[in-house]
Motif scaffolding. Structure first.
Motif, short mmCIF file in Angstrom:
data_model
loop_
_atom_site.label_atom_id
_atom_site.label_comp_id
_atom_site.label_asym_id
_atom_site.label_seq_id
_atom_site.Cartn_x
_atom_site.Cartn_y
_atom_site.Cartn_z
N LEU A 133 40.08 9.51 -35.01
CA LEU A 133 39.41 8.41 -35.72
C LEU A 133 37.97 8.73 -36.10
O LEU A 133 37.65 8.88 -37.28
CB LEU A 133 39.46 7.14 -34.86
N PHE A 134 37.09 8.85 -35.13
CA PHE A 134 35.67 8.88 -35.44
C PHE A 134 35.21 10.16 -36.15
O PHE A 134 34.22 10.13 -36.88
CB PHE A 134 34.85 8.66 -34.16
N ASN A 135 35.90 11.27 -35.92
CA ASN A 135 35.56 12.49 -36.65
C ASN A 135 36.43 12.69 -37.88
O ASN A 135 36.37 13.74 -38.53
CB ASN A 135 35.66 13.71 -35.73
N ASN A 136 37.24 11.71 -38.19
CA ASN A 136 38.10 11.76 -39.37
C ASN A 136 37.67 10.62 -40.29
O ASN A 136 38.15 9.49 -40.19
CB ASN A 136 39.58 11.60 -38.98
N ARG A 137 36.74 10.92 -41.19
CA ARG A 137 36.15 9.85 -42.00
C ARG A 137 37.16 9.21 -42.94
O ARG A 137 37.01 8.05 -43.31
CB ARG A 137 34.95 10.40 -42.77
N PHE A 138 38.17 9.97 -43.33
CA PHE A 138 39.18 9.40 -44.20
C PHE A 138 39.94 8.29 -43.47
O PHE A 138 40.10 7.18 -43.99
CB PHE A 138 40.16 10.47 -44.67
N VAL A 139 40.37 8.59 -42.25
CA VAL A 139 41.10 7.60 -41.46
C VAL A 139 40.18 6.44 -41.09
O VAL A 139 40.56 5.27 -41.18
CB VAL A 139 41.69 8.25 -40.19
N LEU A 140 38.94 6.76 -40.69
CA LEU A 140 38.00 5.70 -40.32
C LEU A 140 37.71 4.80 -41.51
O LEU A 140 37.61 3.57 -41.37
CB LEU A 140 36.70 6.33 -39.81
N GLY A 141 37.62 5.39 -42.69
CA GLY A 141 37.41 4.59 -43.89
C GLY A 141 38.57 3.66 -44.17
O GLY A 141 38.38 2.50 -44.57
N LEU A 142 39.80 4.15 -43.93
CA LEU A 142 40.98 3.31 -44.11
C LEU A 142 40.98 2.14 -43.13
O LEU A 142 41.34 1.01 -43.47
CB LEU A 142 42.26 4.13 -43.93
N VAL A 143 40.56 2.43 -41.89
CA VAL A 143 40.51 1.38 -40.87
C VAL A 143 39.51 0.30 -41.28
O VAL A 143 39.80 -0.90 -41.22
CB VAL A 143 40.12 1.98 -39.50
N LEU A 144 38.31 0.71 -41.71
CA LEU A 144 37.30 -0.26 -42.13
C LEU A 144 37.77 -1.05 -43.34
O LEU A 144 37.50 -2.26 -43.45
CB LEU A 144 35.99 0.46 -42.45
N ASP A 145 38.51 -0.39 -44.24
CA ASP A 145 38.93 -1.04 -45.48
C ASP A 145 40.11 -1.98 -45.28
O ASP A 145 40.15 -3.07 -45.85
CB ASP A 145 39.26 0.03 -46.51
N ARG A 146 41.06 -1.55 -44.43
CA ARG A 146 42.32 -2.29 -44.36
C ARG A 146 42.54 -3.06 -43.06
O ARG A 146 43.32 -4.01 -43.02
CB ARG A 146 43.49 -1.32 -44.58
N VAL A 147 41.90 -2.60 -41.99
CA VAL A 147 42.13 -3.24 -40.68
C VAL A 147 41.07 -4.28 -40.37
O VAL A 147 41.36 -5.35 -39.83
CB VAL A 147 42.21 -2.18 -39.57
#
Length: 278
Positions: A133-147
């Motif tokens: 999560l935290f070192n994967n900005r793509f996944v973290l961005g998806l979490v902030l955007d969709r979750v």
């Protein structure tokens, strides 16, 4: 901004000049894509030092009183010590007349929880969170955007405002929701959760003995679940508040993790009483 006005309105109403600003990468401030390791307590301490020198510009020898909540308290203590400067202790606020005192509305132990736990299980959990999560900005961005939704934020904030949950209104929720969706949010959040936590209050006092002579007033919520008074920092300052050799005072009020907003009346009364005696 209405929350800030309520939180510190008592001080401004008593004639004190009050300034408040967002730390870089948090709140409504910009969230630039800084090099790895940049977002830190030291970065914000230098920002605070620059802000007081360039914007507040107190009269020579006048000094200022710093107030902070959680991370803000640690930033204030770090800037007062001048730990972020080279050489250490050479900042504007770390000069002998830079800071008159600090009012802490509880205090964080560090930028994040790294270094606080030595257990192999917890280290493994942090490693997995970093990798996934935290070192994967793509996944973290998806979490902030969709979750991250307004409903989720409202529930989380209610756990911080345990004395008066009615303070968690649409404006407060929006003040967190907007920045979470803004440009650069994922990068800033990634660094905040993975960078070096910096020195704790206990370590700062040990490294800079001059802090022991600094008047410090703490206003702590009895219902604080994030930084409970029974935690390491709370115990440290509780012990100092009953030591007659230390200019440290502590007042417990009915509030959660954001005492100056959750119970602004008691928090303002405590702050102003201390300021008048300072």
């Amino acid at each position: 901004m209405e929350a800030l006005a309520q939180a510190y309105g008592g001080a401004s109403g008593e004639g004190y000049e009050v300034y408040a600003f967002d730390l870089l990468g948090q709140g409504r401030s910009t969230k630039p894509n800084l090099p790895p390791g940049s977002y830190s307590i030291d970065l914000w301490a230098q920002q605070l030092d620059d802000f007081v020198r360039e914007v507040v510009a107190p009269s020579p020898g006048g000094g200022v009183v710093l107030c902070g909540n959680s991370l803000g308290s640690l930033v204030a203590l770090t800037a007062t010590a001048g730990d972020q400067t080279t050489p250490a202790g050479s900042g504007y606020l770390s000069s002998p007349s830079g800071v008159k005192g600090i009012c802490m509305f509880n205090s964080a132990v560090g930028l994040n929880i790294r270094g606080m736990f030595d257990g192999p299980l917890l280290k493994a959990v942090l490693f997995l969170l970093d990798a996934l999560l935290f070192n994967n900005r793509f996944v973290l961005g998806l979490v902030l955007d969709r979750v991250v939704t307004k409903e989720l934020l409202r529930e989380a904030l209610t756990n911080l405002y345990l004395h008066d949950p009615s303070q968690v209104d649409d404006e407060l929720v929006d003040s967190f929701y907007g920045p979470a969706k803004g440009e650069g949010a994922a990068g800033a959040l990634s660094q905040i959760y993975t960078n070096d936590p910096g020195l704790s209050p206990m370590q700062l006092h040990a490294k800079y003995p001059a802090l022991d002579a600094l008047p410090i007033h703490l206003v702590w919520g009895t219902q604080d679940l994030v930084t409970p008074i029974t935690g390491g920092v709370g115990k440290f300052y509780t012990a100092r508040s009953v030591d007659p050799r230390r200019p440290v005072s502590l007042e417990m009020i009915e509030a959660g993790h954001v005492p100056m907003d959750d119970n602004s009346e008691q928090a303002n009364t405590s702050l102003i009483r201390w300021l008048e005696a300072l």
